[in-house]
Scaffold this motif. Structure first.
Motif, short mmCIF file in Angstrom:
data_model
loop_
_atom_site.label_atom_id
_atom_site.label_comp_id
_atom_site.label_asym_id
_atom_site.label_seq_id
_atom_site.Cartn_x
_atom_site.Cartn_y
_atom_site.Cartn_z
N VAL A 122 0.84 -1.20 0.00
CA VAL A 122 0.00 0.00 0.00
C VAL A 122 0.87 1.25 0.00
N LEU A 123 1.81 1.33 0.94
CA LEU A 123 2.64 2.53 1.03
C LEU A 123 3.56 2.65 -0.18
N ASN A 124 4.10 1.55 -0.63
CA ASN A 124 5.00 1.59 -1.79
C ASN A 124 4.28 2.09 -3.04
N SER A 125 3.02 1.68 -3.23
CA SER A 125 2.26 2.13 -4.40
C SER A 125 2.02 3.63 -4.36
N LEU A 126 1.76 4.17 -3.18
CA LEU A 126 1.56 5.61 -3.05
C LEU A 126 2.87 6.37 -3.26
N GLU A 127 3.95 5.84 -2.70
CA GLU A 127 5.25 6.50 -2.87
C GLU A 127 5.68 6.49 -4.34
N ARG A 128 5.38 5.42 -5.03
CA ARG A 128 5.83 5.28 -6.42
C ARG A 128 4.95 6.07 -7.39
N ASP A 129 3.63 6.05 -7.20
CA ASP A 129 2.72 6.55 -8.23
C ASP A 129 1.95 7.81 -7.88
N VAL A 130 1.89 8.18 -6.60
CA VAL A 130 1.06 9.32 -6.21
C VAL A 130 1.87 10.47 -5.62
N PHE A 131 2.75 10.17 -4.68
CA PHE A 131 3.49 11.23 -4.01
C PHE A 131 4.31 12.12 -4.95
N PRO A 132 4.96 11.55 -5.99
CA PRO A 132 5.74 12.44 -6.88
C PRO A 132 4.91 13.56 -7.50
N ASP A 133 3.61 13.34 -7.77
CA ASP A 133 2.77 14.35 -8.39
C ASP A 133 1.93 15.14 -7.38
N LEU A 134 1.41 14.45 -6.36
CA LEU A 134 0.45 15.10 -5.46
C LEU A 134 0.90 15.14 -4.00
N GLY A 135 2.04 14.54 -3.71
CA GLY A 135 2.46 14.44 -2.31
C GLY A 135 2.58 15.76 -1.59
N SER A 136 3.10 16.79 -2.27
CA SER A 136 3.33 18.08 -1.62
C SER A 136 2.14 19.03 -1.71
N ALA A 137 1.07 18.62 -2.37
CA ALA A 137 -0.11 19.48 -2.52
C ALA A 137 -0.98 19.42 -1.28
N PRO A 138 -1.51 20.59 -0.81
CA PRO A 138 -2.48 20.56 0.29
C PRO A 138 -3.65 19.67 -0.10
N ILE A 139 -4.01 18.75 0.76
CA ILE A 139 -5.00 17.74 0.37
C ILE A 139 -6.34 18.36 0.04
N LYS A 140 -6.68 19.47 0.68
CA LYS A 140 -7.99 20.09 0.43
C LYS A 140 -8.04 20.78 -0.94
N ASN A 141 -6.87 21.01 -1.55
CA ASN A 141 -6.84 21.70 -2.85
C ASN A 141 -6.79 20.73 -4.03
#
Length: 425
Positions: A122-141
């Motif tokens: 679960v964590l590896n999939s988020l680190e690989r595919d999601v965090f690079p694009d959306l990791g630093s974005a405020p979640i509400k935005n």
């Protein structure tokens, strides 16, 4: 109105001075030569200054745009300087509510309820595919458009099933954020019907015995590591799940009885609910036919000094990826026709056709979870003697006319020609 040429040529003087652009916007030139954009404005009959930024970092066009926006705020009865401070504060606050921060918090809360491998996946999939694009974005935005953009990249790999799993995980993170007051909606839920459809059905498997033998022959003739080829053979003979087989440590095979070799796979490594992982009674017993023992002996020469039967080629202290077996089958010509997990279907089909009265024992050899309590009680019996017989019968059937192990290990791994398959499923 100012020009860039005028601003660049402005020299420092003994005292600070202004270069006016109009409407209160001006450049403040310091005695040290610094040039700072400022906006003079009035609010409630008081004169105020809004610092915009240094020139040339803030160019003439950008400074005028800031001034225009500040005057819009004034018309709305807002103080531009106060709004600027609020924006800075919001950026600091949002730093603690980025998607990555919330996702890791959500993962920490749930991982105790998951098996270790699933928690890692679960964590590896988020680190690989999601965090690079959306990791630093405020979640509400984060918007639905942002989410679908990430998922499209995964679908285009192509990995449609993976995209759907990641969408579910993102949705769970957004729901957690909503419950904790850090988001107001779940954009991952909104995009569900906008995703590419996934073809439903079982994993592809060849269930005809002769065609299954041919799969092994083609794989043997396909360039690959000898360890990978032996992994494929042991997978076929044991009918284990690929993930269970590929992560096997040598310690599990250290004390096999040479007269009656039974491999005891711990429940912790089997596909079971978390509450059953520590139950020794749920260990899976795998009778090893003579062909499997020959494979294990060959593997000891190749990987016996590493922790795993099938070590990672780059990091020997880690197990290989189960994808290695899948890639071998793909290169052998069976892409979308036969997958590593499909050998379980092959074993089940062939053996049930020949040994119809042993259905429950065959299911037990596959470590299938019984569908009802009565059948579950029946299948908890070990039936080891019959399982030993069936394991050897399967090995004798599937290994007819296969390449001897010594010859298999001597095949050159980089020059064997690709074999085109014509058999139909």
């Amino acid at each position: 109105m100012l020009t860039d040429v005028q601003i660049r040529k402005a020299k420092a003087a003994d005292k600070p001075y202004k270069l006016t652009d109009g409407g209160g916007l001006h450049i403040y030139v310091t005695p040290a030569g610094g040039k700072l954009w400022r906006l003079r404005y009035e609010l409630e009959r008081k004169e105020k200054l809004l610092s915009i930024g240094p020139y040339p970092s803030v160019g003439l066009a950008e400074a005028r745009e800031v001034a225009t926006n500040a005057k819009r705020l004034l018309r709305e009865g807002k103080d531009p300087a106060v709004e600027k401070r609020l924006r800075r504060l919001q950026i600091v606050t949002d730093g603690g509510t980025t998607f990555e921060v919330v996702a890791r918090e959500w993962h920490d809360m749930n991982k105790g309820h998951w098996v270790e491998q699933h928690a890692y996946d679960v964590l590896n999939s988020l680190e690989r595919d999601v965090f690079p694009d959306l990791g630093s974005a405020p979640i509400k935005n984060i918007t639905a458009a942002n989410v679908i953009s990430v998922l499209r990249k995964i679908e285009n790999r192509p990995a449609a099933e993976t995209a759907r799993r990641i969408r579910q995980r993102m949705s769970a993170v957004f729901v957690y954020a909503i419950a904790s007051g850090r988001a107001e909606n779940d954009p991952a839920a909104l995009v569900q019907k906008a995703m590419r459809p996934v073809k439903k059905g079982r994993q592809p498997a060849i269930t005809d015995l002769e065609q299954a033998r041919q799969v092994l022959r083609h794989a043997d003739a396909t360039p690959a590591s000898p360890v990978t080829k032996l992994a494929l053979r042991l997978l076929v003979l044991t009918a284990l799940r690929p993930g269970t087989l590929i992560t096997t440590p040598w310690t599990e095979l250290a004390d096999l009885d040479p007269q009656r070799p039974i491999w005891q796979v711990p429940a912790a490594r089997m596909k079971l609910r978390l509450q059953y992982k520590d139950d020794d009674e749920r260990d899976h017993l795998v009778p090893l036919p003579t062909q499997a023992i020959d494979i294990i002996k060959a593997l000891r020469k190749l990987s016996g000094r590493t922790p795993y039967l099938f070590p990672n080629q780059r990091h020997a202290h880690r197990p290989a990826s189960e994808n290695a077996i899948g890639y071998l089958l793909n290169r052998a010509g069976y892409h979308h026709r036969h997958v590593p997990h499909g050998w379980r279907a092959t074993f089940s089909t062939v053996m049930n056709e020949r040994y119809k009265h042993d259905r429950h024992i065959i299911d037990l050899m596959l470590a299938h979870v019984p569908k009802n309590v009565v059948e579950g009680a029946y299948n908890r019996a070990e039936h080891l003697e019959r399982r030993i017989e069936l394991a050897q019968a399967w090995a004798d059937l599937i290994m007819i006319d296969q390449t001897p192990i010594d010859d298999l290990l001597n095949l050159r791994r980089s020059v064997a020609p690709r074999i085109e398959t014509t058999a139909k499923i």
